[in-house]
Enzyme design. Sequence first.
Site, PDB file in Angstrom:
ATOM      1  N   PRO A   1      27.599  64.606  77.566  1.00 34.36           N
ATOM      2  CA  PRO A   1      26.894  64.985  78.805  1.00 34.36           C
ATOM      3  C   PRO A   1      27.014  66.486  79.069  1.00 34.36           C
ATOM      4  O   PRO A   1      28.099  67.048  78.945  1.00 34.36           O
ATOM      5  CB  PRO A   1      27.621  64.177  79.880  1.00 34.36           C
ATOM      6  CG  PRO A   1      28.258  63.045  79.146  1.00 34.36           C
ATOM      7  CD  PRO A   1      28.603  63.587  77.789  1.00 34.36           C
ATOM      8  N   GLU A   2      25.906  67.104  79.383  1.00 35.04           N
ATOM      9  CA  GLU A   2      25.872  68.541  79.671  1.00 35.04           C
ATOM     10  C   GLU A   2      25.413  68.715  81.123  1.00 35.04           C
ATOM     11  O   GLU A   2      25.333  67.748  81.866  1.00 35.04           O
ATOM     12  CB  GLU A   2      24.920  69.245  78.692  1.00 35.04           C
ATOM     13  CG  GLU A   2      25.281  68.979  77.229  1.00 35.04           C
ATOM     14  CD  GLU A   2      24.321  69.621  76.247  1.00 35.04           C
ATOM     15  OE1 GLU A   2      23.699  70.639  76.598  1.00 35.04           O
ATOM     16  OE2 GLU A   2      24.182  69.102  75.126  1.00 35.04           O
TER      17      GLU A   2
ATOM     18  N   LYS B   1      29.955  71.483  83.564  1.00 39.22           N
ATOM     19  CA  LYS B   1      29.859  70.058  83.218  1.00 39.22           C
ATOM     20  C   LYS B   1      30.874  69.228  84.010  1.00 39.22           C
ATOM     21  O   LYS B   1      31.113  68.067  83.685  1.00 39.22           O
ATOM     22  CB  LYS B   1      30.120  69.871  81.718  1.00 39.22           C
ATOM     23  CG  LYS B   1      29.178  70.667  80.818  1.00 39.22           C
ATOM     24  CD  LYS B   1      29.576  70.480  79.361  1.00 39.22           C
ATOM     25  CE  LYS B   1      28.943  71.548  78.484  1.00 39.22           C
ATOM     26  NZ  LYS B   1      29.462  71.481  77.102  1.00 39.22           N
TER      27      LYS B   1
ATOM     28  N   ARG C   1      35.263  56.855  73.911  1.00 43.00           N
ATOM     29  CA  ARG C   1      36.025  57.748  73.027  1.00 43.00           C
ATOM     30  C   ARG C   1      37.247  58.370  73.716  1.00 43.00           C
ATOM     31  O   ARG C   1      38.027  59.048  73.086  1.00 43.00           O
ATOM     32  CB  ARG C   1      35.103  58.812  72.454  1.00 43.00           C
ATOM     33  CG  ARG C   1      33.989  58.139  71.630  1.00 43.00           C
ATOM     34  CD  ARG C   1      33.410  59.037  70.591  1.00 43.00           C
ATOM     35  NE  ARG C   1      34.433  59.541  69.696  1.00 43.00           N
ATOM     36  CZ  ARG C   1      34.338  60.692  69.051  1.00 43.00           C
ATOM     37  NH1 ARG C   1      33.286  61.443  69.212  1.00 43.00           N
ATOM     38  NH2 ARG C   1      35.301  61.098  68.248  1.00 43.00           N
TER      39      ARG C   1
ATOM     40  N   ARG D   1      28.571  91.162  71.112  1.00 42.88           N
ATOM     41  CA  ARG D   1      29.133  89.900  70.591  1.00 42.88           C
ATOM     42  C   ARG D   1      28.662  89.648  69.164  1.00 42.88           C
ATOM     43  O   ARG D   1      27.467  89.659  68.890  1.00 42.88           O
ATOM     44  CB  ARG D   1      28.701  88.719  71.461  1.00 42.88           C
ATOM     45  CG  ARG D   1      29.149  88.825  72.871  1.00 42.88           C
ATOM     46  CD  ARG D   1      30.350  87.937  73.161  1.00 42.88           C
ATOM     47  NE  ARG D   1      30.980  88.419  74.379  1.00 42.88           N
ATOM     48  CZ  ARG D   1      32.282  88.596  74.526  1.00 42.88           C
ATOM     49  NH1 ARG D   1      33.105  88.301  73.556  1.00 42.88           N
ATOM     50  NH2 ARG D   1      32.774  89.039  75.656  1.00 42.88           N
TER      51      ARG D   1
ATOM     52  N   ARG E   1      29.438  72.678  64.925  1.00 48.44           N
ATOM     53  CA  ARG E   1      28.456  71.870  65.645  1.00 48.44           C
ATOM     54  C   ARG E   1      27.130  71.841  64.898  1.00 48.44           C
ATOM     55  O   ARG E   1      26.631  72.880  64.440  1.00 48.44           O
ATOM     56  CB  ARG E   1      28.214  72.443  67.052  1.00 48.44           C
ATOM     57  CG  ARG E   1      29.473  72.691  67.850  1.00 48.44           C
ATOM     58  CD  ARG E   1      30.288  71.421  68.096  1.00 48.44           C
ATOM     59  NE  ARG E   1      29.560  70.461  68.901  1.00 48.44           N
ATOM     60  CZ  ARG E   1      29.548  70.445  70.235  1.00 48.44           C
ATOM     61  NH1 ARG E   1      30.247  71.345  70.900  1.00 48.44           N
ATOM     62  NH2 ARG E   1      28.872  69.530  70.888  1.00 48.44           N
TER      63      ARG E   1
END
Length: 328
Positions: free
Chosen positions: A2-3, A58, A138, A179, A288
């Site tokens: 979930p974001e 979140k 989980r 960055r 990811r």
Amino acid sequence: MPELPEVETVRRRLLTCLPGLIVRDVRVNDPTVCDVAAEDLRGGVVGRRVVGLRRRGKYLVIDLGPTGAAAPAGRPRGTPSPAGPPPAAGPPSSTGRLLVVHLRMTGQLIFRPQAGAPPSRFVIAMEPATELHFSDVRRFGRLWSLDPGDEDAFFAAMGPEPFSAAFDIACLRAAMAGRRAPLKAFLLDQRRIAGVGNIYADEALFRARLNPLRAAGSVGPREARRLHAAILETLQAGIDHEGSSIESFIDPAGARGSFQEILNVYQRTSEPCRVCGTAIERVVVGGRGTHYCPRCQPRRGGIAPTVRRLRPTGPAGKRDARGTPSVM
Ligand SMILES: [Zn+2]
């Protein structure tokens, strides 16, 4: 996982029914969900009324009111008399309390768990008769009970909320400046922007026509403007579709979101790009799974120096690895 849009969907659903209810009990069935003893958790929140629901990145924040003489005494108007004994409240307190929940990978806050589901990791019982279950296959989800005075420290490392005035194009450009991390990793870093995760990062980069492997610091002013707009548009679309139910996400009433039906790249490896027809590719960035269109998102400006090896993966590697998330 979930974001921001999924947690916002949960918040909006709970906002229709939780405010005004009083916490009667918190039953902790899995002590690893919380870093304080169940009794201490109960003592801090039982007897308090839900006065608001907020979201930070979140995280879902349930605002509870004061207890004792300063607390509002009555039940919400028009509600039936509660059954059973009165709540066992902790010592009277003139300040409020926060319950903070992070759903992590598979957490669900739901009113009625599915039959046969594993036991809820915790249950918040409220009056009048309402139970909010935390189902979490989980078991990465977490619950905290905070004094309001500790909230700033708790969220100190978190970047700006995307929909806040603080998150403007200048803010995004300043965060990206210098960055070396790839754009995908930059977007997932909660210290830079709060609430963006794997799905919405891939979709925002596609919308901005930016390659996920590019160094964040290589993004120019025009591209930054596109990325800023794409982040907001993608997150808003996720909220409008009540989240993505790709794996386990459902809202507290058990309803699925529908953003997965309009995904452009996420988990569409080898499928044709909806814009140009080129096969969507998948690479792993920072552990990811990352999905992009090589034609719509060309590697203009090179790839981030921190990306050492590129190993495109085919449909067999379509689903993301399910290790412990490195970002929250
Ligand atoms: Zn394309």
